[in-house]
Design a protein around this motif. Structure first.
Motif, PDB file in Angstrom:
ATOM      1  N   SER A 110       0.817  -1.219   0.000  1.00  9.38           N
ATOM      2  CA  SER A 110       0.000   0.000   0.000  1.00  9.38           C
ATOM      3  C   SER A 110       0.849   1.266   0.000  1.00  9.38           C
ATOM      4  O   SER A 110       0.325   2.356  -0.249  1.00  9.38           O
ATOM      5  CB  SER A 110      -0.949   0.013   1.203  1.00  9.38           C
ATOM      6  N   ASP A 111       2.153   1.122   0.257  1.00  7.06           N
ATOM      7  CA  ASP A 111       3.023   2.301   0.155  1.00  7.06           C
ATOM      8  C   ASP A 111       3.122   2.782  -1.289  1.00  7.06           C
ATOM      9  O   ASP A 111       3.560   3.907  -1.544  1.00  7.06           O
ATOM     10  CB  ASP A 111       4.421   1.985   0.704  1.00  7.06           C
ATOM     11  N   GLN A 112       2.712   1.940  -2.240  1.00  9.61           N
ATOM     12  CA  GLN A 112       2.720   2.304  -3.651  1.00  9.61           C
ATOM     13  C   GLN A 112       1.359   2.850  -4.115  1.00  9.61           C
ATOM     14  O   GLN A 112       1.185   3.130  -5.299  1.00  9.61           O
ATOM     15  CB  GLN A 112       3.089   1.088  -4.506  1.00  9.61           C
ATOM     16  N   VAL A 113       0.434   2.989  -3.196  1.00 13.48           N
ATOM     17  CA  VAL A 113      -0.906   3.492  -3.520  1.00 13.48           C
ATOM     18  C   VAL A 113      -0.967   4.979  -3.187  1.00 13.48           C
ATOM     19  O   VAL A 113      -0.744   5.374  -2.046  1.00 13.48           O
ATOM     20  CB  VAL A 113      -1.985   2.727  -2.730  1.00 13.48           C
ATOM     21  N   ARG A 114      -1.271   5.791  -4.176  1.00 10.22           N
ATOM     22  CA  ARG A 114      -1.354   7.236  -3.935  1.00 10.22           C
ATOM     23  C   ARG A 114      -2.568   7.591  -3.087  1.00 10.22           C
ATOM     24  O   ARG A 114      -2.506   8.464  -2.223  1.00 10.22           O
ATOM     25  CB  ARG A 114      -1.420   7.991  -5.272  1.00 10.22           C
ATOM     26  N   ASP A 115      -3.687   6.934  -3.345  1.00 14.63           N
ATOM     27  CA  ASP A 115      -4.937   7.249  -2.659  1.00 14.63           C
ATOM     28  C   ASP A 115      -5.085   6.320  -1.454  1.00 14.63           C
ATOM     29  O   ASP A 115      -5.689   5.258  -1.530  1.00 14.63           O
ATOM     30  CB  ASP A 115      -6.113   7.083  -3.619  1.00 14.63           C
ATOM     31  N   ARG A 116      -4.509   6.743  -0.344  1.00  9.88           N
ATOM     32  CA  ARG A 116      -4.574   5.919   0.859  1.00  9.88           C
ATOM     33  C   ARG A 116      -4.715   6.810   2.091  1.00  9.88           C
ATOM     34  O   ARG A 116      -4.361   7.986   2.080  1.00  9.88           O
ATOM     35  CB  ARG A 116      -3.330   5.038   0.994  1.00  9.88           C
ATOM     36  N   ASP A 117      -5.226   6.218   3.145  1.00 11.95           N
ATOM     37  CA  ASP A 117      -5.432   6.938   4.394  1.00 11.95           C
ATOM     38  C   ASP A 117      -4.100   7.137   5.104  1.00 11.95           C
ATOM     39  O   ASP A 117      -3.325   6.180   5.257  1.00 11.95           O
ATOM     40  CB  ASP A 117      -6.379   6.110   5.278  1.00 11.95           C
ATOM     41  N   PRO A 118      -3.791   8.362   5.547  1.00  5.42           N
ATOM     42  CA  PRO A 118      -2.523   8.582   6.238  1.00  5.42           C
ATOM     43  C   PRO A 118      -2.394   7.796   7.540  1.00  5.42           C
ATOM     44  O   PRO A 118      -1.274   7.571   8.022  1.00  5.42           O
ATOM     45  CB  PRO A 118      -2.519  10.101   6.500  1.00  5.42           C
ATOM     46  N   LYS A 119      -3.526   7.351   8.089  1.00  7.04           N
ATOM     47  CA  LYS A 119      -3.489   6.543   9.317  1.00  7.04           C
ATOM     48  C   LYS A 119      -3.545   5.052   9.005  1.00  7.04           C
ATOM     49  O   LYS A 119      -3.725   4.226   9.914  1.00  7.04           O
ATOM     50  CB  LYS A 119      -4.645   6.936  10.232  1.00  7.04           C
ATOM     51  N   ASN A 120      -3.404   4.690   7.714  1.00  7.95           N
ATOM     52  CA  ASN A 120      -3.320   3.286   7.290  1.00  7.95           C
ATOM     53  C   ASN A 120      -4.567   2.473   7.616  1.00  7.95           C
ATOM     54  O   ASN A 120      -4.482   1.282   7.906  1.00  7.95           O
ATOM     55  CB  ASN A 120      -2.088   2.613   7.913  1.00  7.95           C
ATOM     56  N   ARG A 121      -5.736   3.112   7.482  1.00  8.25           N
ATOM     57  CA  ARG A 121      -6.973   2.367   7.702  1.00  8.25           C
ATOM     58  C   ARG A 121      -7.588   1.855   6.402  1.00  8.25           C
ATOM     59  O   ARG A 121      -8.408   0.932   6.432  1.00  8.25           O
ATOM     60  CB  ARG A 121      -7.978   3.248   8.447  1.00  8.25           C
ATOM     61  N   TYR A 122      -7.196   2.420   5.273  1.00 12.26           N
ATOM     62  CA  TYR A 122      -7.702   1.960   3.978  1.00 12.26           C
ATOM     63  C   TYR A 122      -6.800   2.474   2.879  1.00 12.26           C
ATOM     64  O   TYR A 122      -6.038   3.444   3.055  1.00 12.26           O
ATOM     65  CB  TYR A 122      -9.142   2.439   3.741  1.00 12.26           C
ATOM     66  N   ALA A 123      -6.877   1.816   1.725  1.00 11.01           N
ATOM     67  CA  ALA A 123      -6.129   2.235   0.534  1.00 11.01           C
ATOM     68  C   ALA A 123      -6.919   1.823  -0.695  1.00 11.01           C
ATOM     69  O   ALA A 123      -7.721   0.877  -0.648  1.00 11.01           O
ATOM     70  CB  ALA A 123      -4.738   1.596   0.510  1.00 11.01           C
ATOM     71  N   ALA A 124      -6.710   2.530  -1.801  1.00  5.78           N
ATOM     72  CA  ALA A 124      -7.430   2.242  -3.038  1.00  5.78           C
ATOM     73  C   ALA A 124      -6.939   0.921  -3.627  1.00  5.78           C
ATOM     74  O   ALA A 124      -5.788   0.805  -4.031  1.00  5.78           O
ATOM     75  CB  ALA A 124      -7.239   3.369  -4.040  1.00  5.78           C
ATOM     76  N   MET A 125      -7.815  -0.058  -3.683  1.00  7.30           N
ATOM     77  CA  MET A 125      -7.475  -1.365  -4.239  1.00  7.30           C
ATOM     78  C   MET A 125      -7.617  -1.354  -5.761  1.00  7.30           C
ATOM     79  O   MET A 125      -6.754  -1.839  -6.489  1.00  7.30           O
ATOM     80  CB  MET A 125      -8.383  -2.433  -3.633  1.00  7.30           C
ATOM     81  N   LEU A 126      -8.723  -0.788  -6.248  1.00  8.42           N
ATOM     82  CA  LEU A 126      -8.969  -0.643  -7.679  1.00  8.42           C
ATOM     83  C   LEU A 126      -9.540   0.747  -7.926  1.00  8.42           C
ATOM     84  O   LEU A 126     -10.376   1.226  -7.157  1.00  8.42           O
ATOM     85  CB  LEU A 126      -9.975  -1.689  -8.187  1.00  8.42           C
ATOM     86  N   ASN A 127      -9.127   1.367  -9.001  1.00  4.41           N
ATOM     87  CA  ASN A 127      -9.654   2.676  -9.354  1.00  4.41           C
ATOM     88  C   ASN A 127     -10.795   2.544 -10.355  1.00  4.41           C
ATOM     89  O   ASN A 127     -10.784   1.688 -11.235  1.00  4.41           O
ATOM     90  CB  ASN A 127      -8.542   3.556  -9.936  1.00  4.41           C
TER      91      ASN A 127
END
Length: 341
Positions: A110-127
Motif C-alpha cells: 500500500s506504500d505504492q498506492v497514492r490514494d490511501r489513508d494517512p493513518k493506514n486504515r484503507y487504501a485504493a485497491m482498484l480505481n
C-alpha cells in the motif's frame, strides 16, 4: 446497482472452484475470511478468491451490498463484528474510518498506492471513474456537453441515480459542483429535472433501460459500463461531458479496502489484503474494467487499453473526501430543495 445506500444485502457465498469454503458472515471458522464489499466486482472476486484459497487454504465468504449499506451494517454489528475485510467507496470509507470501524494496519504494497489513508486504515485497491452513457440508436446526435442534456429531446428519456441514495448519483453531484460551482450545480440540476424521469436509488437498474432504448441517457461509472458493453454486449456508449469551458473532466471513485476493526479472523484478513494488493493481483485489475490502485503496477492488454482510451484527454481531479463527507448532509438537503423533493 453499484453503490446503493439503502440496498438490501445480497449474501454471496463464493465457493469458486469448490475452494472458498466456510460459512456465512458470523459463522466463519479460523480458515475463513469474511469480506464486506460494495457490489460490482463479483466476477473479479471469484477468480481472485479462488487463487487465494489455493495458495493459503483460507476460504473467502463475500457479502455484497451498496457502499453506504456496508458501513451501516458494520455500525449495527459494532458490538459483535462479523467482517474481516471491508471494501467500499468514498465518502463511505471515510465514514467507516471516522466511526472507528476500520483498524490501523499497513497493508504490504500500500506504500505504492497514492490514494490511501494517512493513518493506514484503507487504501485504493482498484480505481474506477464517473462516466455518463447514452444509447447510440436513440441519442442522435450524441450528447457531448452537460448542456446537451438539457435539450428537450431528452425529456422523459434521461435518468440519473439519486444523490445520497446511490454512490454514482452522489458522484454526479460532486462532478457538477466541480464544473459549475456549488450553486451553479443546483441551478443546473433544477433545469435538468425537466428531462429527468424521476428518482432512482440504483444506477445499475438504469443500465438495462438504457440498453433497450427506454432511456436515451443515464449516469454510470467506467467499471460497470465497460463490463456491460464487453460482457453483455449492452447497446450503449460511454462519454464524459464537457463543461462550459469545453474541457472534459472526471474523478476516481475507487474501491478502497481495509481491515475491519476487531475482525474475528484478523490474521486471515491481513493475508487476503496482502494478496489483493500484490503486484500479480493488481495487474489483473483490467479484468474488472478497473485500474490498479498501485501506482507502480502498469496494466497491459486490450482491456487496459479500453480503460485508458476512455480517459484520454480527460482532466482527472481529486475530491477532498473528508470535506465531502463533512458537508454531505447539507449538500443533499440543498439538492432536494433544488429539484423539489
Amino acid at each position: 446497482m453499484r453503490r446503493v445506500l439503502a440496498a438490501a444485502a445480497t449474501l454471496l457465498l463464493l465457493a469458486a472452484t469448490g475452494a472458498c469454503g466456510g460459512t456465512a458472515a458470523g459463522g466463519g471458522t479460523e480458515g475463513t475470511v469474511v469480506v464486506y464489499s460494495a457490489d460490482g466486482l463479483k466476477d473479479w472476486y471469484g477468480k481472485r478468491f479462488a487463487e487465494f484459497t489455493r495458495k493459503t487454504g483460507i476460504g473467502v465468504n463475500l457479502v455484497e451490498e451498496g457502499s453506504g449499506g456496508i458501513v451501516s451494517r458494520m455500525e449495527r454489528e459494532r458490538t459483535n463484528p462479523q467482517a474481516d475485510v471491508v471494501v467500499t467507496l468514498p465518502p463511505f470509507v471515510q465514514r467507516a474510518a471516522q466511526q472507528n470501524l476500520l483498524a490501523e494496519h499497513v497493508i504490504p504494497g500500500s506504500d505504492q498506492v497514492r490514494d490511501r489513508d494517512p493513518k493506514n486504515r484503507y487504501a485504493a485497491m482498484l480505481n474506477n471513474y464517473l462516466v455518463m452513457a447514452y444509447n447510440p440508436d436513440h441519442a442522435k446526435p450524441a450528447p457531448v456537453t452537460w448542456d446537451d442534456l438539457l435539450d428537450p429531446r431528452f425529456k422523459g428519456k434521461l435518468q440519473y441515480s439519486t444523490p445520497g441514495q446511490a454512490g454514482d448519483g452522489t458522484a454526479m453531484l460532486l462532478q457538477l459542483q466541480h464544473v459549475y460551482g456549488e450553486q451553479g450545480a443546483l441551478d443546473y440540476l433544477k433545469r435538468l429535472e425537466v428531462n429527468n424521469v424521476g428518482p432512482s436509488a440504483s444506477t445499475g437498474k438504469l443500465q438495462p433501460k438504457l440498453a433497450k432504448g427506454e432511456l436515451h441517457v443515464a449516469n454510470g461509472d467506467l467499471q460497470m459500463n465497460l463490463a456491460l458493453v464487453n460482457n453483455d454486449k449492452a447497446n450503449m456508449r460511454l462519454f464524459l461531458p464537457a463543461g462550459p469551458d469545453g474541457r472534459r473532466s472526471t474523478f476516481a471513485i475507487p474501491y478502497h479496502a481495509g481491515l475491519a476493526a476487531n475482525a474475528p479472523h484478523g490474521e486471515a484478513g491481513k493475508k487476503l489484503l496482502e494478496f489483493l494488493f500484490s503486484t500479480e493481483v493488481q495487474r489483473t485489475a483490467p479484468e474488472s474494467f478497473g485500474a490498479p490502485g498501485r501506482a507502480d503496477v502498469k496494466a497491459e492488454g486490450s482491456l487496459a487499453e479500453q480503460v485508458s482510451a476512455q480517459l484520454a484527454g480527460v482532466d482527472i481531479w481529486q475530491p477532498d473526501w473528508d470535506a465531502v463527507l463533512a458537508r454531505l448532509d447539507a449538500d443533499l438537503a440543498a439538492y432536494g430543495k433544488a429539484v423539489g423533493r
